[in-house]
Motif scaffolding. Structure first.
Motif, PDB file in Angstrom:
ATOM      1  N   GLY A  13      17.171 -13.709 -21.865  1.00  0.00           N
ATOM      2  CA  GLY A  13      16.361 -13.927 -23.051  1.00  0.00           C
ATOM      3  C   GLY A  13      16.088 -12.630 -23.783  1.00  0.00           C
ATOM      4  O   GLY A  13      16.360 -11.559 -23.289  1.00  0.00           O
ATOM      5  N   PRO A  14      15.580 -12.723 -24.976  1.00  0.00           N
ATOM      6  CA  PRO A  14      15.317 -11.567 -25.811  1.00  0.00           C
ATOM      7  C   PRO A  14      14.157 -10.765 -25.253  1.00  0.00           C
ATOM      8  O   PRO A  14      13.447 -11.238 -24.399  1.00  0.00           O
ATOM      9  CB  PRO A  14      14.969 -12.188 -27.154  1.00  0.00           C
ATOM     10  CG  PRO A  14      14.512 -13.550 -26.839  1.00  0.00           C
ATOM     11  CD  PRO A  14      15.214 -13.963 -25.564  1.00  0.00           C
ATOM     12  N   PRO A  15      13.862  -9.550 -25.683  1.00  0.00           N
ATOM     13  CA  PRO A  15      14.565  -8.827 -26.732  1.00  0.00           C
ATOM     14  C   PRO A  15      15.704  -8.008 -26.172  1.00  0.00           C
ATOM     15  O   PRO A  15      15.718  -7.698 -24.992  1.00  0.00           O
ATOM     16  CB  PRO A  15      13.489  -7.903 -27.302  1.00  0.00           C
ATOM     17  CG  PRO A  15      12.656  -7.566 -26.115  1.00  0.00           C
ATOM     18  CD  PRO A  15      12.633  -8.848 -25.271  1.00  0.00           C
ATOM     19  N   GLY A  16      16.646  -7.634 -27.008  1.00  0.00           N
ATOM     20  CA  GLY A  16      17.728  -6.749 -26.641  1.00  0.00           C
ATOM     21  C   GLY A  16      17.665  -5.520 -27.514  1.00  0.00           C
ATOM     22  O   GLY A  16      17.075  -5.538 -28.574  1.00  0.00           O
ATOM     23  N   ARG A  17      18.262  -4.459 -27.064  1.00  0.00           N
ATOM     24  CA  ARG A  17      18.270  -3.225 -27.835  1.00  0.00           C
ATOM     25  C   ARG A  17      19.604  -2.555 -27.591  1.00  0.00           C
ATOM     26  O   ARG A  17      19.991  -2.380 -26.438  1.00  0.00           O
ATOM     27  CB  ARG A  17      17.132  -2.347 -27.364  1.00  0.00           C
ATOM     28  CG  ARG A  17      17.109  -1.041 -28.061  1.00  0.00           C
ATOM     29  CD  ARG A  17      15.932  -0.213 -27.571  1.00  0.00           C
ATOM     30  NE  ARG A  17      16.372   1.138 -27.835  1.00  0.00           N
ATOM     31  CZ  ARG A  17      16.125   2.181 -27.111  1.00  0.00           C
ATOM     32  NH1 ARG A  17      15.398   2.077 -26.080  1.00  0.00           N
ATOM     33  NH2 ARG A  17      16.589   3.343 -27.397  1.00  0.00           N
ATOM     34  N   PRO A  18      20.313  -2.172 -28.640  1.00  0.00           N
ATOM     35  CA  PRO A  18      21.604  -1.535 -28.401  1.00  0.00           C
ATOM     36  C   PRO A  18      21.430  -0.154 -27.808  1.00  0.00           C
ATOM     37  O   PRO A  18      20.427   0.503 -28.065  1.00  0.00           O
ATOM     38  CB  PRO A  18      22.225  -1.443 -29.805  1.00  0.00           C
ATOM     39  CG  PRO A  18      21.060  -1.445 -30.724  1.00  0.00           C
ATOM     40  CD  PRO A  18      19.999  -2.264 -30.050  1.00  0.00           C
ATOM     41  N   PRO A  19      22.371   0.288 -26.978  1.00  0.00           N
ATOM     42  CA  PRO A  19      22.296   1.641 -26.444  1.00  0.00           C
ATOM     43  C   PRO A  19      22.510   2.664 -27.547  1.00  0.00           C
ATOM     44  O   PRO A  19      22.924   2.317 -28.653  1.00  0.00           O
ATOM     45  CB  PRO A  19      23.417   1.686 -25.407  1.00  0.00           C
ATOM     46  CG  PRO A  19      24.315   0.581 -25.761  1.00  0.00           C
ATOM     47  CD  PRO A  19      23.506  -0.449 -26.486  1.00  0.00           C
ATOM     48  N   PRO A  20      22.235   3.949 -27.268  1.00  0.00           N
ATOM     49  CA  PRO A  20      22.336   4.975 -28.297  1.00  0.00           C
ATOM     50  C   PRO A  20      23.680   5.038 -29.005  1.00  0.00           C
ATOM     51  O   PRO A  20      23.753   5.403 -30.167  1.00  0.00           O
ATOM     52  CB  PRO A  20      22.068   6.279 -27.538  1.00  0.00           C
ATOM     53  CG  PRO A  20      21.283   5.862 -26.348  1.00  0.00           C
ATOM     54  CD  PRO A  20      21.748   4.461 -26.009  1.00  0.00           C
ATOM     55  N   GLY A  21      24.762   4.651 -28.339  1.00  0.00           N
ATOM     56  CA  GLY A  21      26.080   4.701 -28.964  1.00  0.00           C
ATOM     57  C   GLY A  21      26.292   3.620 -30.009  1.00  0.00           C
ATOM     58  O   GLY A  21      27.287   3.603 -30.702  1.00  0.00           O
ATOM     59  N   GLY A  22      25.356   2.704 -30.139  1.00  0.00           N
ATOM     60  CA  GLY A  22      25.452   1.688 -31.168  1.00  0.00           C
ATOM     61  C   GLY A  22      26.075   0.383 -30.706  1.00  0.00           C
ATOM     62  O   GLY A  22      26.170  -0.545 -31.470  1.00  0.00           O
ATOM     63  N   GLY A  23      26.514   0.297 -29.451  1.00  0.00           N
ATOM     64  CA  GLY A  23      27.075  -0.951 -28.962  1.00  0.00           C
ATOM     65  C   GLY A  23      25.995  -2.001 -28.851  1.00  0.00           C
ATOM     66  O   GLY A  23      24.811  -1.722 -28.953  1.00  0.00           O
ATOM     67  N   GLY A  24      26.373  -3.191 -28.627  1.00  0.00           N
ATOM     68  CA  GLY A  24      25.396  -4.269 -28.511  1.00  0.00           C
ATOM     69  C   GLY A  24      25.233  -5.014 -29.813  1.00  0.00           C
ATOM     70  O   GLY A  24      25.116  -6.219 -29.826  1.00  0.00           O
ATOM     71  N   GLY A  25      25.234  -4.274 -30.912  1.00  0.00           N
ATOM     72  CA  GLY A  25      25.178  -4.911 -32.209  1.00  0.00           C
ATOM     73  C   GLY A  25      26.433  -5.721 -32.479  1.00  0.00           C
ATOM     74  O   GLY A  25      26.469  -6.559 -33.370  1.00  0.00           O
ATOM     75  N   GLU A  26      27.459  -5.447 -31.690  1.00  0.00           N
ATOM     76  CA  GLU A  26      28.696  -6.213 -31.812  1.00  0.00           C
ATOM     77  C   GLU A  26      28.522  -7.601 -31.206  1.00  0.00           C
ATOM     78  O   GLU A  26      29.268  -8.512 -31.525  1.00  0.00           O
ATOM     79  CB  GLU A  26      29.825  -5.489 -31.069  1.00  0.00           C
ATOM     80  CG  GLU A  26      30.096  -4.106 -31.607  1.00  0.00           C
ATOM     81  CD  GLU A  26      30.869  -3.263 -30.603  1.00  0.00           C
ATOM     82  OE1 GLU A  26      31.178  -3.748 -29.511  1.00  0.00           O
ATOM     83  OE2 GLU A  26      31.132  -2.106 -30.937  1.00  0.00           O
ATOM     84  N   ALA A  66      20.808 -19.100 -27.016  1.00  0.00           N
ATOM     85  CA  ALA A  66      21.888 -18.488 -27.798  1.00  0.00           C
ATOM     86  C   ALA A  66      22.356 -17.191 -27.153  1.00  0.00           C
ATOM     87  O   ALA A  66      23.551 -16.886 -27.138  1.00  0.00           O
ATOM     88  CB  ALA A  66      21.419 -18.234 -29.232  1.00  0.00           C
ATOM     89  N   ALA A  67      21.421 -16.420 -26.585  1.00  0.00           N
ATOM     90  CA  ALA A  67      21.790 -15.164 -25.910  1.00  0.00           C
ATOM     91  C   ALA A  67      22.675 -15.439 -24.699  1.00  0.00           C
ATOM     92  O   ALA A  67      23.705 -14.787 -24.505  1.00  0.00           O
ATOM     93  CB  ALA A  67      20.529 -14.409 -25.488  1.00  0.00           C
ATOM     94  N   ARG A  68      22.277 -16.411 -23.881  1.00  0.00           N
ATOM     95  CA  ARG A  68      23.085 -16.747 -22.699  1.00  0.00           C
ATOM     96  C   ARG A  68      24.484 -17.205 -23.098  1.00  0.00           C
ATOM     97  O   ARG A  68      25.478 -16.802 -22.487  1.00  0.00           O
ATOM     98  CB  ARG A  68      22.389 -17.832 -21.875  1.00  0.00           C
ATOM     99  CG  ARG A  68      21.293 -17.299 -20.991  1.00  0.00           C
ATOM    100  CD  ARG A  68      20.766 -18.360 -20.044  1.00  0.00           C
ATOM    101  NE  ARG A  68      20.070 -19.435 -20.725  1.00  0.00           N
ATOM    102  CZ  ARG A  68      18.804 -19.409 -21.101  1.00  0.00           C
ATOM    103  NH1 ARG A  68      18.083 -18.340 -20.857  1.00  0.00           N
ATOM    104  NH2 ARG A  68      18.257 -20.436 -21.712  1.00  0.00           N
ATOM    105  N   GLN A  69      24.575 -18.027 -24.139  1.00  0.00           N
ATOM    106  CA  GLN A  69      25.871 -18.522 -24.591  1.00  0.00           C
ATOM    107  C   GLN A  69      26.736 -17.377 -25.119  1.00  0.00           C
ATOM    108  O   GLN A  69      27.923 -17.283 -24.819  1.00  0.00           O
ATOM    109  CB  GLN A  69      25.689 -19.581 -25.666  1.00  0.00           C
ATOM    110  CG  GLN A  69      27.002 -20.141 -26.164  1.00  0.00           C
ATOM    111  CD  GLN A  69      26.796 -21.227 -27.211  1.00  0.00           C
ATOM    112  OE1 GLN A  69      25.686 -21.690 -27.442  1.00  0.00           O
ATOM    113  NE2 GLN A  69      27.873 -21.629 -27.839  1.00  0.00           N
TER     114      GLN A  69
END
Length: 95
Positions: A13-26, A66-69
Motif C-alpha cells: 500500500g501507499p505511500p511510495g517514494r522514488p529513490p534519489p536516482g529518480g526510479g520508481g516514477g516509472e 492498484a499498487a499491488r497490481q
C-alpha cells in the motif's frame, strides 16, 4: 535496492517514494497506485501522509490494490525473463 525499485512497501500500500536516482516514477503514478514525493522534501512527505490519513478507507484500499497490481505486473519474473530474451535475441534460453 536499484534505481528502478521504489522505496517503501508499495505492494503493501501507499505511500511510495522514488529513490534519489529518480526510479520508481516509472512504475508509480501519483494518486493512481501510490504517492510520489520529491526526495529530501520532508514537508511533501508529511503532506502525502496527511492526505492518506484523511482519505476514506475505500480510497486507500483502491490505491493499495492498484499498487499491488502494478508491482505484480511490472516485476513478474516470467515477463522480465521474456523482456531480457527479446533484448538479447534469445529464445527460451533463460527458463
Amino acid at each position: 535496492r536499484t534505481a528502478h525499485t521504489p522505496r517503501g512497501p508499495p505492494a503493501g500500500g501507499p505511500p511510495g517514494r522514488p529513490p534519489p536516482g529518480g526510479g520508481g516514477g516509472e512504475v508509480i503514478e501519483d494518486r493512481v497506485n501510490g504517492r510520489l514525493v520529491p526526495p529530501d522534501d520532508p514537508r511533501a512527505l508529511a503532506d502525502a501522509l496527511a492526505d492518506l490519513l484523511v482519505m476514506p478507507g475505500a480510497g486507500r484500499q483502491r490505491l493499495a490494490t492498484a499498487a499491488r497490481q502494478t508491482i505484480a505486473e511490472a516485476f513478474d519474473p516470467l515477463v522480465t525473463i521474456q523482456k531480457l530474451e527479446a533484448c538479447f535475441g534469445l529464445t527460451h534460453f533463460l527458463y
